[in-house]
Write a protein that holds these residues in place. Structure first.
Motif, mmCIF file in Angstrom:
data_model
loop_
_atom_site.group_PDB
_atom_site.id
_atom_site.type_symbol
_atom_site.label_atom_id
_atom_site.label_comp_id
_atom_site.label_asym_id
_atom_site.label_seq_id
_atom_site.Cartn_x
_atom_site.Cartn_y
_atom_site.Cartn_z
ATOM 1 N N PHE B 469 0.846 -1.191 0.000
ATOM 2 C CA PHE B 469 0.000 0.000 0.000
ATOM 3 C C PHE B 469 0.885 1.245 0.000
ATOM 4 C CE2 PHE B 469 -2.476 -3.352 1.917
ATOM 5 C CZ PHE B 469 -3.733 -3.179 1.363
ATOM 6 N N ALA B 470 0.347 2.334 -0.531
ATOM 7 C CA ALA B 470 1.069 3.600 -0.481
ATOM 8 C C ALA B 470 0.753 4.275 0.839
ATOM 9 C CB ALA B 470 0.638 4.490 -1.651
ATOM 10 N N ALA B 471 1.790 4.547 1.623
ATOM 11 C CA ALA B 471 1.577 5.123 2.950
ATOM 12 C C ALA B 471 1.006 6.535 2.831
ATOM 13 C CB ALA B 471 2.885 5.146 3.719
ATOM 14 N N SER B 472 0.147 6.856 3.753
ATOM 15 C CA SER B 472 -0.437 8.202 3.779
ATOM 16 C C SER B 472 0.641 9.232 4.082
ATOM 17 C CB SER B 472 -1.529 8.239 4.847
ATOM 18 O OG SER B 472 -1.640 9.521 5.389
ATOM 19 N N ARG B 473 0.535 10.402 3.445
ATOM 20 C CA ARG B 473 1.538 11.436 3.685
ATOM 21 C C ARG B 473 1.106 12.429 4.741
ATOM 22 N NH1 ARG B 473 4.724 12.732 -1.411
ATOM 23 N NH2 ARG B 473 5.137 10.642 -2.225
ATOM 24 N N LYS B 474 -0.055 12.210 5.297
ATOM 25 C CA LYS B 474 -0.557 13.172 6.268
ATOM 26 C C LYS B 474 0.404 13.256 7.462
ATOM 27 C CE LYS B 474 -4.817 14.828 8.167
ATOM 28 N NZ LYS B 474 -6.232 14.736 8.304
ATOM 29 N N ALA B 475 0.614 14.474 7.928
ATOM 30 C CA ALA B 475 1.585 14.701 9.005
ATOM 31 C C ALA B 475 1.113 14.018 10.285
ATOM 32 C CB ALA B 475 1.744 16.190 9.235
ATOM 33 N N PRO B 476 2.069 13.620 11.117
ATOM 34 C CA PRO B 476 1.688 12.994 12.385
ATOM 35 C C PRO B 476 1.031 14.015 13.318
ATOM 36 C CG PRO B 476 4.045 13.349 12.307
ATOM 37 C CD PRO B 476 3.521 13.729 10.958
ATOM 38 N N PRO B 477 0.218 13.565 14.238
ATOM 39 C CA PRO B 477 -0.376 14.488 15.206
ATOM 40 C C PRO B 477 0.704 15.161 16.043
ATOM 41 C CG PRO B 477 -0.935 12.192 15.707
ATOM 42 C CD PRO B 477 -0.216 12.179 14.420
ATOM 43 N N LYS B 478 0.427 16.393 16.426
ATOM 44 C CA LYS B 478 1.441 17.167 17.169
ATOM 45 C C LYS B 478 1.187 17.094 18.664
ATOM 46 C CE LYS B 478 2.823 20.576 13.752
ATOM 47 N NZ LYS B 478 1.964 20.012 12.677
ATOM 48 N N ALA B 479 2.257 16.867 19.395
ATOM 49 C CA ALA B 479 2.164 16.837 20.855
ATOM 50 C C ALA B 479 3.551 17.092 21.411
ATOM 51 C CB ALA B 479 1.630 15.492 21.329
ATOM 52 N N GLU B 480 3.638 17.177 22.712
ATOM 53 C CA GLU B 480 4.948 17.356 23.333
ATOM 54 C C GLU B 480 5.364 16.083 24.059
ATOM 55 O OE1 GLU B 480 5.145 20.888 25.627
ATOM 56 O OE2 GLU B 480 4.730 22.147 23.869
ATOM 57 N N ASP B 481 6.651 16.001 24.334
ATOM 58 C CA ASP B 481 7.147 14.875 25.120
ATOM 59 C C ASP B 481 7.250 15.299 26.580
ATOM 60 O OD1 ASP B 481 7.397 12.801 23.275
ATOM 61 O OD2 ASP B 481 9.183 13.752 22.417
ATOM 62 N N GLU B 482 6.527 14.586 27.441
ATOM 63 C CA GLU B 482 6.548 14.945 28.854
ATOM 64 C C GLU B 482 7.809 14.399 29.528
ATOM 65 O OE1 GLU B 482 4.641 12.914 27.249
ATOM 66 O OE2 GLU B 482 3.881 11.262 28.460
ATOM 67 N N ALA B 483 8.093 14.935 30.718
ATOM 68 C CA ALA B 483 9.281 14.484 31.461
ATOM 69 C C ALA B 483 9.043 13.077 31.994
ATOM 70 C CB ALA B 483 9.548 15.446 32.614
ATOM 71 N N ARG B 484 9.951 12.163 31.672
ATOM 72 C CA ARG B 484 9.760 10.781 32.114
ATOM 73 C C ARG B 484 11.023 10.197 32.747
ATOM 74 N NH1 ARG B 484 4.533 8.642 30.339
ATOM 75 N NH2 ARG B 484 5.069 6.750 31.437
ATOM 76 N N GLU B 485 11.862 11.053 33.335
ATOM 77 C CA GLU B 485 13.058 10.522 34.007
ATOM 78 C C GLU B 485 12.629 9.571 35.125
ATOM 79 O OE1 GLU B 485 16.703 11.534 34.025
ATOM 80 O OE2 GLU B 485 16.038 11.707 31.941
ATOM 81 N N THR B 486 13.357 8.478 35.231
ATOM 82 C CA THR B 486 12.989 7.535 36.292
ATOM 83 C C THR B 486 14.239 6.978 36.952
ATOM 84 O OG1 THR B 486 11.560 5.649 36.806
ATOM 85 C CG2 THR B 486 12.932 5.454 34.839
ATOM 86 N N SER B 487 14.055 6.342 38.084
ATOM 87 C CA SER B 487 15.201 5.733 38.759
ATOM 88 C C SER B 487 14.829 4.303 39.119
ATOM 89 C CB SER B 487 15.533 6.514 40.033
ATOM 90 O OG SER B 487 14.460 6.420 40.941
ATOM 91 N N ALA B 488 15.842 3.497 39.319
ATOM 92 C CA ALA B 488 15.578 2.097 39.655
ATOM 93 C C ALA B 488 15.525 1.952 41.171
ATOM 94 C CB ALA B 488 16.672 1.213 39.061
ATOM 95 N N PHE B 489 14.418 2.337 41.732
ATOM 96 C CA PHE B 489 14.231 2.188 43.180
ATOM 97 C C PHE B 489 13.069 1.234 43.385
ATOM 98 C CE2 PHE B 489 12.434 3.080 47.264
ATOM 99 C CZ PHE B 489 13.531 3.285 48.085
ATOM 100 N N TRP B 490 13.294 0.106 44.020
ATOM 101 C CA TRP B 490 12.290 -0.958 44.024
ATOM 102 C C TRP B 490 11.597 -1.153 45.360
ATOM 103 C CZ3 TRP B 490 11.523 -1.896 39.185
ATOM 104 C CH2 TRP B 490 12.597 -1.773 38.271
ATOM 105 N N HIS B 491 12.355 -1.033 46.443
ATOM 106 C CA HIS B 491 11.697 -1.248 47.736
ATOM 107 C C HIS B 491 12.414 -0.480 48.827
ATOM 108 C CE1 HIS B 491 14.379 -4.242 49.871
ATOM 109 N NE2 HIS B 491 14.925 -4.162 48.691
ATOM 110 N N VAL B 492 11.656 -0.179 49.854
ATOM 111 C CA VAL B 492 12.193 0.583 50.977
ATOM 112 C C VAL B 492 12.803 -0.409 51.961
ATOM 113 C CG1 VAL B 492 11.572 2.069 52.912
ATOM 114 C CG2 VAL B 492 10.486 2.393 50.666
ATOM 115 N N ALA B 493 14.099 -0.255 52.183
ATOM 116 C CA ALA B 493 14.772 -1.217 53.054
ATOM 117 C C ALA B 493 14.470 -0.943 54.530
ATOM 118 C CB ALA B 493 16.287 -1.153 52.818
ATOM 119 N N GLU B 494 14.186 0.339 54.852
ATOM 120 C CA GLU B 494 13.916 0.685 56.249
ATOM 121 C C GLU B 494 12.556 0.128 56.682
ATOM 122 O OE1 GLU B 494 14.667 2.811 53.812
ATOM 123 O OE2 GLU B 494 16.102 4.334 54.457
#
Lengths: 95, 845
Positions: B469-494
């Motif tokens: 099929f011929a792909a549509s040329r319509k532009a992708p929807p516009k949005a922003e990228d939100e902040a998604r920084e994360t850390s590997a913290f799994w459980h509270v040892a205390e």
């Protein structure tokens, strides 16, 4: 699974009955001197490979063709589908 | 109770009010609510009890990953246990009850288990229910059975119907969140046949739960517009309420569509449909699942996932608490605080495990960076939390975010293993996908909005281009990228108290550590020893934190520790849906002979033979049991004549120049020299020489035979003969077809059988000289009806079998139709004559 029938195109595996190793086509000659030993192998001994296997499928809910399906037993990838009659003829089976 | 926790906004229709009950208490909600959102709106925090310790539990998530809020729906035969309140669409008159408690939900006597918790940890069953052996069946099993399970079955037959269906498409898009909608739009515009399936009743995924914007409008509004455009395309099928639960071979996917579960009355329509979807390509856009952080006493009603708290506020117009605190290890958790604060909900605290700067300023909230929750209080609902710094914060809802795990499940259904991405601390699909599948959006680890929209479109375009099929040329929807920084913290040892991982099966951090200490270190062993992830939610929220803790114990990395194998189904599929219409007498439909109706009216007792029902004997008034009937039928046959419907025997029509040679090969005895007009008994053997089947074969013409087989073996014999014809002797000119259903066949046996048959045959001499024993012929009967006559006997008496095309064999009284008035006749019990036949002749089946 989908089996690409050489005459009918892609068909669901549910239309078929599975028999197993296509070596069943090579039925020994019952008049051979070691026929008993050959039939022991033929009736009971099967390879169980992890990988490509040529096996017999019967299109029971369809045109009743026996097919030789080459299927990878690990991935279910089907690399070829042939009419079993053609395979039998190619292997020299006659009347 | 009024909807005390209802706040402004959301995708609910406030113009209508729906009444429902929970444990008999009347409550109200609106169209667009789930049962969970309506319960929260009504201030119902306690909704169930945990499996093992019977701990009070509340709603934890806003989706199908819910481990806690399992409830029983409806009444009587429609009763359905173990449904997730978070996925149940509210309807008027819904009756829901909590489950897994003895006594009331508020006072569950089984909660005594909680006091025994120190002895009920991992491996308790294996260690306890061992000795003495005499206790296994009498004491332990009844005890375990009584404690097992969650909800209760109605124990009456399911009155609903279920269907199965088959669909074909070029591209199957699994999940209608931002990536899925963007993909479906692109593929739909290209002209490809698209199926867009989503488990929710409102497509949009997280767009409905967030306050993010797409193309300058609210995300939920954009999603609704996208659905409108897709609905206008003839080449697109939108399937809401449809969960794609499994990825099978060769592009086949299983999906469960809930058709009438959201209606008070199914009105005769099927309740659910199990679809088998044949796709050329599939795009997985199933999103991601938020996971919790394990901390002491983290199981109280009011402790929820942060994204779920936000979903209840944004989508459903419900504040899950009056004073909400947030505990997070990543940026995303902060949006719960900002979203709820913007809606006027009091945020008491934001605790971030990271020693970084605050992500936002929240009025009146304590912001604790590098903080830990080390304890909570509130027996049946959270009242306060205590932090590692000693601070106690009153709160009735703690929103927890431990990061997001892509829903990789379907990528692994063909033994693919996910790979670890350090930057988002999550498993993502690896390159080893099921053939034809690609992944986009959060399911692929692309967690931010703009990137997900773009990736969905790009992957869809690639798939349709691949298909020509011929792909549509319509532009992708516009949005922003939100902040998604994360850390590997799994459980509270205390903190010393229990920290839950798997809420449904009551698996705690201590259980995982104990499993390691006792040698169960492989994840597969860990799972089975602790029952982690083995509940109905399959550990969707629990598994990754538990793996992380196992990794800490073993000193390995998380990717080295690996995941357990993901298997279908993604969410539970009812047995009823798997069965479809194949239940009761439709599970294995009967085949009926042409004389069945007559036999029924004449007192036949039937026996199942293969799929057939065959008349076994005919009881007459005054007979004291089967033996009387059988004796009478035998005597009648011996003295005069008996008739028996033998249509059930397999019949195979064999033709061709080499038909005789073929029969000679497949039977153990010779057939090559069988003369035309004769029948011969034949015996088939297996390749190892053991008897396989027997029957008679008649030679109607030089190149035309009719074989009979035993009733139950008819299909197998025919299959084997086709095998012999195609695979063993491919050059023989022989063709065959099953004609079992084509001919009605009756055995007519007894000294008067010839006299009876003479009355129906047209101009055909059936005298012994012309038509001797083992003769066969094609002829006509009753003035022109084609028939076949065989002089064969399985009773030792003078006997025939006569066959007519099946449509002529249906008669009210075979004897009467046969013109046999004046001759004593009786149906012949199929076996009775043969039981008696030993002294007279051969036996057969």
């Amino acid at each position: 699974m989908i089996i690409n029938h050489p005459l009918l195109g892609p068909r669901d595996a549910a239309e078929f009955v599975h028999l197993g190793d296509a070596s069943l086509i090579d039925r020994p000659n019952w008049q051979a001197e070691d026929a008993a030993a050959q039939f022991l192998d033929y009736a009971y001994m099967r390879d169980n490979p992890a990988g490509e296997l040529r096996e017999l499928w019967y299109h029971e809910q369809g045109d009743r063709s026996w097919l030789v399906v080459t299927r990878n037993t690990l991935t279910h990838e089907i690399s070829s589908v042939e009419l079993a009659r053609d395979v039998a003829l190619a292997r020299g089976r006659d009347r | 109770m009024s909807q005390s926790n209802r706040i402004d906004g959301g995708l609910i229709d406030r113009s209508q009010t729906l009444s429902f009950t929970f444990n008999g208490k009347a409550m109200q909600g609106h169209p667009g609510d789930t049962l969970a959102s309506a319960l929260l709106a009504n201030g119902q925090r306690l909704v169930g009890r945990s499996f093992k310790y019977h701990r009070p539990r509340g709603i934890f998530t806003a989706g199908s990953e819910e481990p806690n809020a399992l409830v029983q729906l409806r009444k009587g035969a429609h009763q359905e246990p173990n449904t997730r309140a978070t996925t149940v669409e509210l309807f008027r008159g819904l009756e829901a009850t909590s489950q897994n408690h003895r006594g009331s939900l508020n006072f569950d006597i089984m909660a005594a288990n909680d006091l025994l918790a120190p002895w009920l940890s991992a491996g308790f069953y294996y260690k306890t229910f061992m000795w003495p052996k005499a206790f296994w069946e009498k004491v332990y099993e009844p005890f375990i059975r009584a404690s097992a399970g969650l909800g209760a079955l109605s124990k009456v037959e399911d009155p609903d119907t279920y269907d199965k269906g088959f669909l074909h498409c070029d591209l199957l898009v699994i999940g209608a969140g931002p990536a899925g909608l963007s993909a479906a739009l692109a593929a739909g515009r290209s002209g490809a046949r698209v199926i867009l399936a989503d488990e929710d009743f409102t497509p949009g995924g997280r767009l409905n739960a967030e306050t993010l914007e797409v193309d300058g409008m609210a995300g939920s509004g954009w999603a609704a517009e996208a659905i409108t455009e897709l609905a206008s395309m003839d080449n697109v099928r939108i399937m809401p309420r449809a969960t794609v639960y499994g990825a099978y071979d060769h592009g086949i996917y299983g999906a469960l569509e809930r058709m009438t579960d959201h209606l008070a009355n199914a009105d005769g329509k099927p309740r659910q449909v199990l679809w088998r979807i044949y796709s050329k390509r599939a795009l997985l856009t199933a999103g991601a699942t938020e996971r919790p952080i394990a901390f002491p006493m983290n199981d109280r009603p009011g402790v929820m996932l942060a994204g779920a708290v936000r979903a209840y506020a944004n989508r459903f117009g419900v504040a899950p608490g009056k004073r909400v605190a947030v505990f997070t290890n990543n940026d995303d958790g902060w949006r719960t605080a900002t979203d709820l604060a913007a809606k006027g909900v009091e945020i008491t605290a934001v605790i971030d495990t990271r020693e970084t700067d605050a992500q936002a300023s929240i009025p009146r909230a304590s912001i604790v960076m590098g903080g830990r929750v080390v304890d909570t209080a509130g027996r049946k609902g959270l009242t306060s939390i205590t932090l590692a710094n000693g601070q106690t914060i009153p709160t009735d809802c703690l929103a927890v975010s431990g990061g997001w795990s892509p829903n990789v499940h379907l990528t692994c259904h063909q033994r693919g293993r996910p790979g670890w991405r350090e930057d988002i601390a999550a498993f993502v699909p690896s390159g080893d996908l099921p053939p034809g599948m690609s992944v986009a959006g959060a399911a692929n680890g692309t967690l931010t909005l703009s990137a997900a929209l773009n990736e969905g479109r790009a992957q869809a375009n690639e798939a349709v281009k691949d298909l020509g099929f011929a792909a549509s040329r319509k532009a992708p929807p516009k949005a922003e990228d939100e902040a998604r920084e994360t850390s590997a913290f799994w459980h509270v040892a205390e903190g010393k108290r229990r920290a839950w991982l798997d809420l449904q099966n009551d698996v705690t951090v201590k259980d995982v550590k104990q499993s390691h200490a006792e040698g169960f270190r492989s994840v597969e062993h860990l799972k089975r020893y602790t029952t982690l992830g083995m509940a109905t939610d399959q550990g969707k929220t629990a598994n990754i934190p538990a793996l992380a803790i196992m990794a800490e114990q073993t000193g390995k990395t998380i990717p080295e520790t690996g995941t357990t194998i993901f298997r279908p189904p993604y969410t539970p599929v009812p047995i009823g849906a798997l069965a479809g219409r194949s239940r009761g007498k439709d599970f294995r439909p009967y085949r009926l002979t042409p004389s069945h109706k007559w036999a029924e009216e004449n007192g036949a007792t039937f026996v199942e033979t293969g799929n057939w029902l065959r008349a076994q004997w005919f009881a007459r008034p005054g007979e004291q049991g089967w033996r009387d009937s059988v004796d009478r039928e035998v005597e009648m046959t011996r003295a005069s004549v008996g008739i028996c419907d033998v249509t059930t025997l397999g019949k195979i029509d064999i033709q061709g120049r080499d038909a005789a040679e073929f029969l000679n090969k497949i039977y153990a005895n010779g057939f090559a020299k069988l003369p035309v007009g004769k029948v011969r008994y034949g015996l088939m053997l297996r390749e190892d020489g053991i008897c396989y089947d027997d029957g008679t074969t008649a030679r109607l013409a030089e190149n035309h035979f009719v074989m009979t087989t035993t009733t139950a073996n008819a299909v197998l014999v025919f299959r084997r003969m086709e095998f012999a014809r195609q695979c063993l002797w491919p050059n023989l000119d022989v063709h065959m077809i099953s004609v079992t259903d084509g001919w009605a066949q009756y055995a007519v046996a007894g000294p008067n059988s010839r006299k009876l048959l003479a009355k129906i045959v047209d101009d055909f001499d059936i005298s012994n000289d012309v038509f001797p024993f083992m003769g066969c012929a094609e002829l006509t009967v009753c003035g022109g009806t084609p028939a076949r006559l065989f002089r064969i006997s399985f009773s030792g008496e003078l006997a025939y079998e006569i066959a007519v095309p099946a449509r002529y064999g249906r008669c009210d009284d075979p004897g009467a139709d046969a013109g046999g008035r004046g001759i004593r006749r009786d149906p012949l019990w199929h076996r009775s004559a043969w039981r008696d036949a030993d002294r007279k002749g051969p036996r057969g089946g």
